[in-house]
Design a protein around this motif. Structure first.
Motif, mmCIF file in Angstrom:
data_model
loop_
_atom_site.group_PDB
_atom_site.id
_atom_site.type_symbol
_atom_site.label_atom_id
_atom_site.label_comp_id
_atom_site.label_asym_id
_atom_site.label_seq_id
_atom_site.Cartn_x
_atom_site.Cartn_y
_atom_site.Cartn_z
ATOM 1 N N VAL A 76 -76.376 77.779 50.667
ATOM 2 C CA VAL A 76 -77.171 79.013 50.695
ATOM 3 C C VAL A 76 -76.400 80.191 50.116
ATOM 4 O O VAL A 76 -76.952 80.986 49.347
ATOM 5 C CB VAL A 76 -77.624 79.316 52.133
ATOM 6 C CG1 VAL A 76 -78.231 80.719 52.238
ATOM 7 C CG2 VAL A 76 -78.642 78.279 52.595
ATOM 8 N N ARG A 77 -75.118 80.301 50.470
ATOM 9 C CA ARG A 77 -74.351 81.485 50.072
ATOM 10 C C ARG A 77 -73.409 81.247 48.895
ATOM 11 O O ARG A 77 -72.813 82.192 48.391
ATOM 12 C CB ARG A 77 -73.550 82.001 51.274
ATOM 13 C CG ARG A 77 -74.439 82.370 52.466
ATOM 14 C CD ARG A 77 -73.612 82.903 53.624
ATOM 15 N NE ARG A 77 -74.449 83.239 54.768
ATOM 16 C CZ ARG A 77 -74.779 82.393 55.738
ATOM 17 N NH1 ARG A 77 -74.313 81.147 55.700
ATOM 18 N NH2 ARG A 77 -75.547 82.766 56.747
ATOM 19 N N LEU A 98 -80.969 77.988 59.348
ATOM 20 C CA LEU A 98 -81.036 78.334 57.920
ATOM 21 C C LEU A 98 -82.130 77.547 57.202
ATOM 22 O O LEU A 98 -82.108 77.453 55.972
ATOM 23 C CB LEU A 98 -79.689 78.054 57.241
ATOM 24 C CG LEU A 98 -78.506 78.932 57.652
ATOM 25 C CD1 LEU A 98 -77.219 78.406 57.023
ATOM 26 C CD2 LEU A 98 -78.738 80.383 57.236
ATOM 27 N N GLU A 100 -85.313 78.087 56.491
ATOM 28 C CA GLU A 100 -86.116 78.804 55.497
ATOM 29 C C GLU A 100 -85.291 79.111 54.248
ATOM 30 O O GLU A 100 -85.787 78.995 53.122
ATOM 31 C CB GLU A 100 -86.675 80.084 56.108
ATOM 32 C CG GLU A 100 -87.671 79.834 57.232
ATOM 33 C CD GLU A 100 -88.227 81.120 57.807
ATOM 34 O OE1 GLU A 100 -88.194 82.159 57.114
ATOM 35 O OE2 GLU A 100 -88.701 81.090 58.966
ATOM 36 N N GLU A 101 -84.049 79.527 54.443
ATOM 37 C CA GLU A 101 -83.173 79.809 53.296
ATOM 38 C C GLU A 101 -82.925 78.547 52.473
ATOM 39 O O GLU A 101 -82.901 78.598 51.235
ATOM 40 C CB GLU A 101 -81.848 80.392 53.782
ATOM 41 C CG GLU A 101 -81.949 81.793 54.362
ATOM 42 C CD GLU A 101 -82.286 81.799 55.846
ATOM 43 O OE1 GLU A 101 -82.728 80.748 56.368
ATOM 44 O OE2 GLU A 101 -82.106 82.858 56.474
ATOM 45 N N GLN A 104 -85.961 77.900 50.215
ATOM 46 C CA GLN A 104 -86.031 78.803 49.061
ATOM 47 C C GLN A 104 -85.007 78.449 47.994
ATOM 48 O O GLN A 104 -85.327 78.385 46.797
ATOM 49 C CB GLN A 104 -85.839 80.249 49.532
ATOM 50 C CG GLN A 104 -86.976 80.757 50.408
ATOM 51 C CD GLN A 104 -86.666 82.099 51.038
ATOM 52 O OE1 GLN A 104 -85.531 82.348 51.470
ATOM 53 N NE2 GLN A 104 -87.650 82.963 51.112
#
Length: 212
Positions: A76-77, A98, A100-101, A104
């Motif tokens: 994610v990050r 996390l 939902e992230e 996406q």
């Protein structure tokens, strides 16, 4: 029961039974016969990837914590210029906080499709409604008729669970049936799937990973 090393961060680790990976692998093959490669970006000790190997020519593995010989990457990050893999499909059991992230980011990076193993309650929520029906409109949901237990920090093939999980599936534009249904639909995962898709090699693999 296959435990992970307690020295590792198991807070968000819920290993997935390999038969759960074979289940989504079969569904992907039906929806997208051209699928060849898969990226499992929250692989943990590799239980889900072990099952995915049956239906993909290559399964790439990464996680932000070191559990084995997979690539270390924060899905994610992590910066885009350091993304370690590109794949037709991104398939994972994401960290609960996390999910939902992960949807996406996976939808943006996958070439052909995405599948996420999350609680069936992922369908609920006003904020999530925009994610599922506008931002990243999902194609189908595949709930398990028999429960797929997820236990923090370990995989126990004898465990049971009251929690309901399902595979949520996204197809990228141009992938899958030429005529799509007007609404997402349900794909049945019938009773008996666990027995049909479990292998002796699963226990052997789990024992090997626990000893690593």
């Amino acid at each position: 029961m296959a435990h992970v090393n307690p020295a590792r961060d198991a807070t968000n680790l819920f290993p997935t039974a390999p038969w759960g990976g074979r289940t989504i692998g079969e569904i992907v093959r039906r929806l997208d016969p051209k699928a060849r490669t898969c990226w499992e970006p929250a692989c943990g000790p590799g239980m889900l990837a072990h099952g995915l190997n049956d239906n993909f020519q290559a399964v790439y593995q990464s996680d932000y914590v070191q559990y084995g010989d997979h690539r270390i990457f924060d899905f994610v990050r992590g910066p885009e210029d350091q993304v370690p893999f590109t794949a037709d499909w991104i398939i994972t059991n994401p960290p609960f906080d996390l999910d939902e992230e992960f949807v996406q980011v996976a939808y943006a990076r996958a070439r052909r499709g995405v599948a996420m193993l999350v609680r069936l309650g992922f369908l609920e929520g006003q904020k999530r409604h925009q994610l599922l029906y506008r931002d990243c409109r999902y194609y189908a949901v595949a709930p398990f008729s028999e429960r797929l237990p997820l236990i923090m920090g370990c995989w126990d093939p004898e465990a049971s669970s009251a929690a309901a999980y399902a595979w949520f599936i996204w197809l990228k534009p141009g992938v899958g049936p030429r005529i799509r249904p007007p609404h997402p639909y349900v794909i049945d995962i019938p009773p008996g799937t666990c027995v049909r898709l479990s292998r002796d090699s699963d226990l052997q693999f789990a024992a090997m990973r626990a000893a690593a």
